[in-house]
Motif scaffolding. Structure first.
Motif, PDB file in Angstrom:
ATOM      1  N   THR A  24      18.800  78.018 -13.767  1.00 51.69           N
ATOM      2  CA  THR A  24      18.519  78.562 -12.430  1.00 51.69           C
ATOM      3  C   THR A  24      19.544  79.624 -12.026  1.00 51.69           C
ATOM      4  OG1 THR A  24      19.755  76.755 -11.383  1.00 51.69           O
ATOM      5  CG2 THR A  24      17.384  76.461 -11.611  1.00 51.69           C
ATOM      6  N   THR A  70      16.907  67.171 -15.867  1.00 49.65           N
ATOM      7  CA  THR A  70      17.655  67.120 -14.603  1.00 49.65           C
ATOM      8  C   THR A  70      18.553  65.888 -14.570  1.00 49.65           C
ATOM      9  OG1 THR A  70      15.968  68.333 -13.380  1.00 49.65           O
ATOM     10  CG2 THR A  70      17.443  66.944 -12.094  1.00 49.65           C
ATOM     11  N   VAL A  84      11.500  72.532  -6.785  1.00 46.80           N
ATOM     12  CA  VAL A  84      10.714  73.321  -7.750  1.00 46.80           C
ATOM     13  C   VAL A  84      11.374  73.305  -9.115  1.00 46.80           C
ATOM     14  CG1 VAL A  84      10.015  75.672  -8.357  1.00 46.80           C
ATOM     15  CG2 VAL A  84       9.635  74.830  -6.046  1.00 46.80           C
ATOM     16  N   HIS A  85      12.699  73.471  -9.137  1.00 53.68           N
ATOM     17  CA  HIS A  85      13.407  73.557 -10.403  1.00 53.68           C
ATOM     18  C   HIS A  85      13.717  72.190 -11.009  1.00 53.68           C
ATOM     19  CE1 HIS A  85      14.641  77.768  -8.936  1.00 53.68           C
ATOM     20  NE2 HIS A  85      13.706  77.881  -9.841  1.00 53.68           N
ATOM     21  N   TYR A  86      14.161  71.229 -10.179  1.00 51.30           N
ATOM     22  CA  TYR A  86      14.539  69.958 -10.801  1.00 51.30           C
ATOM     23  C   TYR A  86      13.324  69.124 -11.200  1.00 51.30           C
ATOM     24  CZ  TYR A  86      14.598  67.550  -6.115  1.00 51.30           C
ATOM     25  OH  TYR A  86      14.310  67.021  -4.880  1.00 51.30           O
ATOM     26  N   GLN A  87      12.155  69.400 -10.610  1.00 53.62           N
ATOM     27  CA  GLN A  87      10.946  68.681 -11.011  1.00 53.62           C
ATOM     28  C   GLN A  87      10.250  69.350 -12.215  1.00 53.62           C
ATOM     29  OE1 GLN A  87       8.686  68.403  -7.354  1.00 53.62           O
ATOM     30  NE2 GLN A  87      10.073  66.888  -6.496  1.00 53.62           N
ATOM     31  N   HIS A  88      10.674  70.563 -12.561  1.00 51.45           N
ATOM     32  CA  HIS A  88      10.086  71.259 -13.709  1.00 51.45           C
ATOM     33  C   HIS A  88      10.358  70.499 -15.008  1.00 51.45           C
ATOM     34  CE1 HIS A  88       8.887  74.477 -16.414  1.00 51.45           C
ATOM     35  NE2 HIS A  88      10.080  74.407 -16.989  1.00 51.45           N
ATOM     36  N   ASP A  89      11.575  69.958 -15.123  1.00 48.51           N
ATOM     37  CA  ASP A  89      11.950  69.175 -16.303  1.00 48.51           C
ATOM     38  C   ASP A  89      12.812  68.012 -15.815  1.00 48.51           C
ATOM     39  OD1 ASP A  89      12.806  68.129 -18.703  1.00 48.51           O
ATOM     40  OD2 ASP A  89      13.341  70.060 -19.602  1.00 48.51           O
ATOM     41  N   ASN A 143      12.410  82.038  -5.392  1.00 45.99           N
ATOM     42  CA  ASN A 143      11.288  81.131  -5.670  1.00 45.99           C
ATOM     43  C   ASN A 143      11.737  79.691  -5.851  1.00 45.99           C
ATOM     44  OD1 ASN A 143       9.479  83.380  -5.784  1.00 45.99           O
ATOM     45  ND2 ASN A 143      10.263  83.812  -7.840  1.00 45.99           N
ATOM     46  N   ASP A 144      12.806  79.288  -5.151  1.00 50.62           N
ATOM     47  CA  ASP A 144      13.311  77.931  -5.385  1.00 50.62           C
ATOM     48  C   ASP A 144      12.645  76.879  -4.509  1.00 50.62           C
ATOM     49  OD1 ASP A 144      14.463  78.261  -2.900  1.00 50.62           O
ATOM     50  OD2 ASP A 144      16.539  78.106  -3.580  1.00 50.62           O
ATOM     51  N   PRO A 176      20.159  71.887 -11.470  1.00 55.15           N
ATOM     52  CA  PRO A 176      19.189  72.523 -10.578  1.00 55.15           C
ATOM     53  C   PRO A 176      19.109  71.722  -9.282  1.00 55.15           C
ATOM     54  CG  PRO A 176      18.072  71.398 -12.395  1.00 55.15           C
ATOM     55  CD  PRO A 176      19.533  71.370 -12.694  1.00 55.15           C
TER      56      PRO A 176
END
Length: 318
Positions: free
Chosen positions: A43, A95, A86-91, A189-190, A82
């Motif tokens: 990020t 995380t 949005v970012h920590y739920q992506h992977d 876009n976070d 992250p």
């Protein structure tokens, strides 16, 4: 600023190319430190550190904290993870690994070199709180198996590790719990509410408010937060925290949306969507400990901070 070895204090900042980390790196350079910044750019971005790229006391290394790091440093700020849904739920698995294995690796490094280490924890460890405002003594109301759990529980486990290293190995630790923070260099876009609203308003798009917008948040400008981090690291070693850092000024999400529209002069209209699962209804820090132990409290009001953040996004969206 020099250490007993006769040169600038060498400070490691993990996650240093991120929103908070880049501001912290700049502050440490201003104070005369040597800064080793590590980031895997999941990020973070090199562009956040443009001011420091050619600085003689700044070094940037691409590294993932889930792998050990072998360096010699005098202090460590562990910010790597992250921090937006949005970012920590992506992977989510990565995380959790970043929070837990990253903490183990950085604590191991701190133990080996005898460096004090500060952990950037989060208000998310309180979950959807049943106590308001949240004091550090509150244990939280957290779902262990929900879509936000990878972040919330990862950070809670990291706190456990920090205090176990302190008790078992007498390691000098500092733990801060960061409440909503905003400012220049937030990722557009976070999915965080301040950046979301500003970008939508500047583009003239509908502003998305989840639920009725009655849920509350407390917004701390990034410069104030960095002040608190640096002050905490400079306190006596026996002051371990955890300490809440955030702005106790509380606003509803709807109030924030209306203020952003006014400050941007946007023609955007507010639209309402269903609330996400486990979204906290209230979030406000009790900062009595920070005031007493660090002589710290935020000084930048929301309107001033929003003006600075809007100016940054207006320039970056050109």
């Amino acid at each position: 600023m020099s250490t007993h070895r006769g040169y600038s204090k060498r400070v490691l900042v993990t996650g240093g190319a991120g929103f908070l980390g880049s501001h912290l790196c700049e502050r440490l350079i201003e104070q005369g430190c040597e800064v080793l910044c590590v980031d895997n750019y999941f990020t973070g971005a090199r562009s956040n550190l443009l001011k420091l790229h050619n600085h003689p006391r700044f070094e940037l290394v691409r590294h993932d904290v889930t792998f050990p790091l072998y360096v010699e440093v005098d202090e460590i700020y562990n910010l790597a993870c992250p921090a937006s849904p949005v970012h920590y739920q992506h992977d989510p698995v990565q995380t959790t690994k970043t929070s837990v294995i990253g903490a183990i690796n950085m604590l191991g490094l701190a133990k080996r070199v005898g460096a004090p280490i500060l952990q950037a924890s989060t208000s998310e460890i309180y979950g959807d709180p049943t106590i308001h405002p949240q004091p550090e003594e509150y244990w939280g109301n957290v779902n262990t198996i929900g879509p936000r759990s990878c972040y919330d529980e990862g950070k809670r486990c990291a706190e456990t590790l920090f205090f176990d290293y302190n008790r078992q190995h007498k390691l000098k630790i500092k733990v801060i719990r960061i409440f909503n923070t905003y400012g220049p260099r937030m990722h557009p876009n976070d999915g965080r509410v301040v950046s979301n609203f500003i970008v939508q308003a500047l583009k003239g798009e509908p502003i998305t408010v989840f639920g009725e917008g009655n849920q509350t948040r407390s917004f701390c400008y990034v410069d104030d937060l960095v002040d608190g981090m640096v002050k905490f690291m400079a306190t006596a070693p026996d002051v371990t925290g955890p300490i809440n850092l955030g702005n106790p000024g509380e606003f509803t999400i709807l109030e924030l949306a209306e203020q952003v529209i006014r400050l941007t002069g946007s023609s955007s209209k507010i639209v309402h969507k269903p609330l996400p699962k486990d979204d906290p209804k209230q979030r406000q820090p009790d900062i009595a400990k920070a005031k007493a132990l660090l002589d710290w409290e935020p000084t930048i009001p929301l309107e001033e901070g929003l003006r600075r953040t809007i100016a940054y996004f207006a320039d970056s969206l050109k």
